[in-house]
Design an enzyme around this catalytic site. Sequence first.
Site, PDB file in Angstrom:
ATOM      1  N   THR A  37      44.038  54.228  19.353  1.00  0.00           N
ATOM      2  CA  THR A  37      44.469  52.932  18.821  1.00  0.00           C
ATOM      3  C   THR A  37      43.305  52.194  18.199  1.00  0.00           C
ATOM      4  OG1 THR A  37      44.000  51.811  20.921  1.00  0.00           O
ATOM      5  CG2 THR A  37      46.229  52.674  20.630  1.00  0.00           C
ATOM      6  N   GLY A  38      43.595  51.338  17.240  1.00  0.00           N
ATOM      7  CA  GLY A  38      42.696  50.338  16.683  1.00  0.00           C
ATOM      8  C   GLY A  38      41.250  50.717  16.548  1.00  0.00           C
ATOM      9  N   THR A  70      50.585  50.129  23.058  1.00  0.00           N
ATOM     10  CA  THR A  70      50.911  51.412  23.707  1.00  0.00           C
ATOM     11  C   THR A  70      52.155  51.334  24.586  1.00  0.00           C
ATOM     12  OG1 THR A  70      49.432  50.845  25.534  1.00  0.00           O
ATOM     13  CG2 THR A  70      48.495  52.128  23.721  1.00  0.00           C
ATOM     14  N   ILE A 129      47.288  44.285  29.809  1.00  0.00           N
ATOM     15  CA  ILE A 129      48.647  44.703  30.162  1.00  0.00           C
ATOM     16  C   ILE A 129      48.833  46.200  29.887  1.00  0.00           C
ATOM     17  CG2 ILE A 129      51.107  44.358  29.782  1.00  0.00           C
ATOM     18  CD1 ILE A 129      49.652  42.002  31.111  1.00  0.00           C
ATOM     19  N   LYS A 140      49.548  57.849  38.775  1.00  0.00           N
ATOM     20  CA  LYS A 140      50.749  58.237  39.522  1.00  0.00           C
ATOM     21  C   LYS A 140      51.096  59.701  39.265  1.00  0.00           C
ATOM     22  CE  LYS A 140      55.684  57.256  40.097  1.00  0.00           C
ATOM     23  NZ  LYS A 140      56.800  56.325  39.824  1.00  0.00           N
ATOM     24  N   HIS A 269      15.786  41.434  63.755  1.00  0.00           N
ATOM     25  CA  HIS A 269      17.168  41.302  64.200  1.00  0.00           C
ATOM     26  C   HIS A 269      17.822  40.047  63.622  1.00  0.00           C
ATOM     27  CE1 HIS A 269      16.758  44.757  66.791  1.00  0.00           C
ATOM     28  NE2 HIS A 269      15.677  44.223  67.333  1.00  0.00           N
ATOM     29  N   GLU A 321       8.610  47.415  58.204  1.00  0.00           N
ATOM     30  CA  GLU A 321       9.641  48.337  57.736  1.00  0.00           C
ATOM     31  C   GLU A 321      10.088  48.031  56.313  1.00  0.00           C
ATOM     32  OE1 GLU A 321      13.495  50.754  59.286  1.00  0.00           O
ATOM     33  OE2 GLU A 321      12.497  49.317  60.592  1.00  0.00           O
ATOM     34  N   ARG A 503      26.171  20.120  61.521  1.00  0.00           N
ATOM     35  CA  ARG A 503      25.908  21.195  62.474  1.00  0.00           C
ATOM     36  C   ARG A 503      25.691  22.510  61.711  1.00  0.00           C
ATOM     37  NH1 ARG A 503      30.700  22.877  66.409  1.00  0.00           N
ATOM     38  NH2 ARG A 503      31.240  24.147  64.606  1.00  0.00           N
TER      39      ARG A 503
END
Length: 507
Positions: A37-38, A70, A129, A140, A269, A321, A503
């Site tokens: 396409t295009g 399409t 779309i 599918k 940690h 590390e 807090r």
Amino acid sequence: MSATKKIKTALISVFYKDGLDEIVKTLDKQGVKIYSTGGTQSFIEHLGIKVNSVESLTGYPSILGGRVKTLHPKVFGGILAKRDDAEHQSQMKEFEIPDLDLVIVDLYPFEETVASGADHASIIEKIDIGGISLIRAAAKNYKDVVIVPSVNQYPKLLELLKEKKGETSLDDRKYFAASAFAVSSGYDSAIYNYFGGKDFPAYRESVDESMPLRYGENPHQKGVFYGDFSEMFEQLHGKEISYNNLLDIDAAVSLIAEFENTTVAILKHNNACGLASRESLTQAWLDALAGDPVSAFGGIVVTNKNVDADAALEMDKIFLEVVIAPSYDAAALDILKQKKNRIILIQKKEFLPPKNSRTLLNGVLVQERDAKTETPGDLKTVTNVAPNQQEVDDLLFANKIVKHSKSNAIVLAKNGQLLASGVGQTSRVDALKHAINKAQSFKFDLNGAVMASDAFFPFADSIEIAHEAGIKSVIQPGGSIRDNETIDFCNNNKVSMVFTGIRHFKH
């Protein structure tokens, strides 16, 4: 019928053309009939390769400003038809619909358009779309069709075409189908979040990128990081990054983002065990290390400034590390790379998502990131004695650290240096006692230091203990029904205290 299929026809309709030329040339050499396409059709024609327009197949031009190209039975019939179903094949012959064995398609750049700040109408036009329909249809029918849903899959397709000469196995097609549904789910999630995800309770999350890990939190657990690590970091050296490394890296970059002046933080940690802000990076490192040279061993180091050779020489004296910085001098890298397994990262950009999520029970908890960082204007002095300027600076400094410390948390600081913290305790008194004991064990003078708490003090006992240790100023959210008892103790003992009203629990 055989699970092996020969690609004879292809439909190509893509936005991104990088890498497409070699695929198209390979398909042409293998005698594949191409529909397009295009802009994709023009691209293929400029390569000197014969291509058939989708319009010649459907009998309809692209209409409605390109919204419909399409979406036609001759396209979707060619994709969805079962090759081993006699009725399907009879209808294909009746309506002159060709089998489409390969579909290469990508989607309009919806997320990029949103990120660009485009207006709503422009964003809506980037909701694909036709492309999403082609992806789902081909995935599918993966039993018969190969679907290539994005430019990220071009290398895999090209490898397949060259190695198998255009033949694909059922496993090959299933692999591409899985990738296709990952792309479509991510795309739909992005659209959903645009329409409703900015406000709760809307929540959808889909991540295409993943990084397998050696294991999870422990060797008997499997682990995977879902996300694009390379978007934020460049790894210059060291071993494979682990699950626990990632937790520490996240904590490190979240903490260092609070500071603008030259700062070094050492984490273990997920909590800071050393942090200092200084004029020079080397001094910031030395004073951060002094906060807890024992815990620093094997820790994560993060800084917000370029690492030079002097700082690298000092850092290299202990086992680290991970080292994280925005940049490194060449000489500094030579020094740091002497440890074979040391992970050296460049933080390319600061990107902290606006929401946090974590799995628990049979669902996911989602919350806004704690983006509040207190400033002098947020401090309400509640005692007769007000903190002086140095104390205000230290209170705000300590409050930044306690915000990123595991609750219950207490932070003790002085002159832009973390002296000690008590984190992850089941009572605030225990957190404070732990911090005091730790500071004293490393010979810190707590006289004139400040204390930050992530939540209010339910009783005055913590303030009494802090005062006995030499603490002169306190920052806390306030809000306890016994705040007056705490304030009275401070007034009677010439301790200044400010409330923030905020807090900072961190569980």
